[in-house]
Structure formats: structure tokens, C-alpha cells
Design an enzyme around this catalytic site. Structure first.
Site, PDB file in Angstrom:
ATOM      1  N   SER A 110       0.850  -1.186   0.000  1.00 22.12           N
ATOM      2  CA  SER A 110       0.000   0.000   0.000  1.00 22.12           C
ATOM      3  C   SER A 110       0.883   1.231   0.000  1.00 22.12           C
ATOM      4  CB  SER A 110      -0.909   0.015   1.242  1.00 22.12           C
ATOM      5  OG  SER A 110      -1.661   1.192   1.302  1.00 22.12           O
ATOM      6  N   SER A 113      -0.126   7.070  -0.477  1.00 26.36           N
ATOM      7  CA  SER A 113      -1.322   7.771  -0.922  1.00 26.36           C
ATOM      8  C   SER A 113      -2.532   6.865  -1.014  1.00 26.36           C
ATOM      9  CB  SER A 113      -1.074   8.389  -2.308  1.00 26.36           C
ATOM     10  OG  SER A 113      -0.770   7.370  -3.236  1.00 26.36           O
ATOM     11  N   CYS A 114      -2.352   5.580  -0.703  1.00 23.79           N
ATOM     12  CA  CYS A 114      -3.412   4.595  -0.945  1.00 23.79           C
ATOM     13  C   CYS A 114      -3.911   4.052   0.376  1.00 23.79           C
ATOM     14  CB  CYS A 114      -2.866   3.453  -1.798  1.00 23.79           C
ATOM     15  SG  CYS A 114      -4.014   2.106  -2.039  1.00 23.79           S
ATOM     16  N   GLY A 115      -5.227   3.936   0.499  1.00 30.24           N
ATOM     17  CA  GLY A 115      -5.746   3.473   1.771  1.00 30.24           C
ATOM     18  C   GLY A 115      -6.646   2.274   1.691  1.00 30.24           C
ATOM     19  N   CYS A 117      -7.054  -0.048  -1.159  1.00 32.49           N
ATOM     20  CA  CYS A 117      -6.849  -0.770  -2.403  1.00 32.49           C
ATOM     21  C   CYS A 117      -7.634  -2.078  -2.379  1.00 32.49           C
ATOM     22  CB  CYS A 117      -5.370  -1.080  -2.587  1.00 32.49           C
ATOM     23  SG  CYS A 117      -4.289   0.326  -2.298  1.00 32.49           S
TER      24      CYS A 117
END
Length: 276
Positions: A110, A113-115, A117
Site C-alpha cells: 500500500s 497515498s493509498c488506503g 486498495c
């Protein structure tokens, strides 16, 4: 000045039209953290070092694995790994915790910036977390003038942002406007997970009479994490996404965006904001 949250760099600073100066600066530090549950690797997140055990506890709250401090038997950090850049936190769960391994291990990596996915539907979230009662008692209503003071309080409590300008922050305020906790990270999801992990370990969940303030934009996954903590009011200095607004409406959460100066937009459930 450098610490675990910053990294020193040399930069060429250009001032138009023609001035160039070589100077020292700092950037926000970003390193990988491997999350293990019962010795099994479930995710690698890019984060700013610090409050790692809180981050992992908050991650497990968001995933619906733990709901109270008694679900965590042990959270241990393992500094000696083969990864020279990162670290490992391993969690031992108590018998009260139930793990859906297929869901928990759906993303191996992850980015900061990704929470969320891999999640594709609102329904999958509402299966884990109950919606909030949007009709709160009068004493839980917050005034716009009090909300307007929160961004300045958040900025004043961001030491690493003051050095780098490169970190997100999440903060929780009580109904009187007192700042309870603030965490910074290169990843906004990580910052919120650190806040939730702190609250879990302090046995303060749910945040039923509190306001969560985000330094950046509001996405669907940030609203989901707030719902996991029972937060009734989420405010942000920037904009919400359309899915965040939809989620807030369906979940019973009040969503405030563009909280800047004396202006703000209330997108959902305005009855919690006095005078709206």
C-alpha cells in the site's frame, strides 16, 4: 535539524528571474513498514516512522479485526530485519478477535497515498461497521465559530510540517474544542490510522462526541476509517470526493469541507452544526 520524521537534503533554490542558491533543507521521511498478524505478513505500508504500533492498531480497526484494547494481546516492533529501510510490527491477537485472512491480505503493498486498495463497494464496508444515528442530542451540536478555530490549532501542533511542508495531519477535537491527539505522516491514511491506534490503546473509542479534522482532501476510505472509530463529524481543510459525500450521507456522518478562515461547506447531516 533531522530526526526520525525528517531527512536532510541539499537543494538548488531558484528565485525568479535569475537567482540560484545552494542551501540545506529537510524533507519528510518515508519508509516501508511491514505489518504482520500472528507472524503472517498482511501488508506493507509506506509511512513516516514514529507511532508505528499505533498505526498498526489503527489499521486493524479499519479492517474490522479489532474493536477494543482487549482484542490485542501484544503489539511488538522488530527493529532487526533484512530490510535496511524499513521495520516490522507483529500483532498477536486475543481470542476475541476474528480474522478474515482472505480480506485482510488482499493488498500486499500500500503506497502512502493509498488506503483502501481492493475494496469496490460501499456495501462491503457497511457489513463491518454500523451506521451512526444522525439525530444526536443538543449538547453534541458544534458551532461553526468553534469549528473555524480548528485549522489554526492543527497547524500549531504540526512540528514536522513546519520543517518540511510535506506531511498530512489528522487531529481529534472534543466538543469543547480541545485538541486530544494529532498525528502526522506522509500518508494521510497512515496519519489517521495512528490516531485510531492511539485512541484504541487509550480505550477512548468510540469518538461519539468528537470532530475529526483532516489537513487534506476527504476520500471514501478516510470516511470509512472515521466510521470505524464512530466519529460523527469529519471536517477537512480541502475538498471531499463525490464518493466521500455519498458515504457520509449513507453512514449518518456530518461532513464539512473547505474549512478555511470563516467559511466552510457542510455536505451532509447539517443538523449537527448549530444554525445550519
Amino acid at each position: 535539524m533531522s530526526d526520525d520524521t525528517t531527512f536532510p537534503v541539499t537543494v538548488h533554490r531558484i528565485t525568479l528571474p535569475s537567482a540560484v542558491a545552494i542551501t540545506e533543507d529537510v524533507t519528510a521521511r518515508e519508509e516501508p513498514l511491514e505489518i504482520r498478524v500472528e507472524g503472517r505478513s498482511v501488508a506493507v505500508v509506506m509511512r513516516t516512522p514514529g507511532h508505528d504500533e499505533e498505526l498498526v492498531a489503527g489499521f486493524l480497526i479499519s479492517e474490522g479485526v479489532v474493536k477494543s484494547p482487549r482484542d490485542l494481546l501484544e503489539v511488538s516492533q522488530c527493529p532487526s530485519t533484512n530490510n535496511k529501510y524499513g521495520n516490522v510490527v507483529d500483532v498477536l491477537l486475543a481470542g476475541s478477535a476474528v480474522v478474515n485472512w482472505d480480506s485482510l491480505t488482499r493488498h500486499v503493498f500500500s503506497a502512502s497515498s493509498c488506503g483502501i486498495c481492493g475494496k469496490t463497494s460501499l456495501e462491503s464496508v457497511f457489513q463491518k461497521f454500523e451506521v451512526l444515528d444522525s439525530q444526536l442530542p443538543v449538547e453534541s451540536i458544534i458551532t461553526p465559530s468553534l469549528l473555524a478555530t480548528f485549522p489554526a490549532k492543527l497547524r500549531a501542533a504540526q512540528p514536522t510540517f513546519a520543517q518540511t511542508g510535506g506531511l498530512h495531519a489528522c487531529a481529534v477535537f472534543d466538543e469543547h474544542g480541545n485538541l486530544l491527539v494529532l498525528r502526522e505522516d506522509v500518508g494521510r491514511h497512515n496519519a489517521l490510522d495512528k490516531v485510531l491506534g492511539w485512541a484504541l490503546r487509550e480505550n477512548l473509542l468510540p469518538f461519539s462526541k468528537h470532530v475529526l479534522l483532516l489537513s487534506g482532501r476527504v476520500s471514501f476510505e478516510m470516511m470509512q476509517k472515521a466510521l470505524a472509530a464512530g466519529v460523527p463529524v469529519v471536517a477537512a481543510i480541502s475538498a471531499p470526493s463525490s464518493l466521500a459525500v455519498q458515504f457520509a450521507q449513507d453512514s449518518g456522518q456530518t461532513l464539512v469541507g473547505f474549512l478555511r478562515g470563516e467559511t466552510m461547506n457542510v455536505y451532509t447531516h447539517p443538523q449537527r452544526i448549530a444554525g445550519v
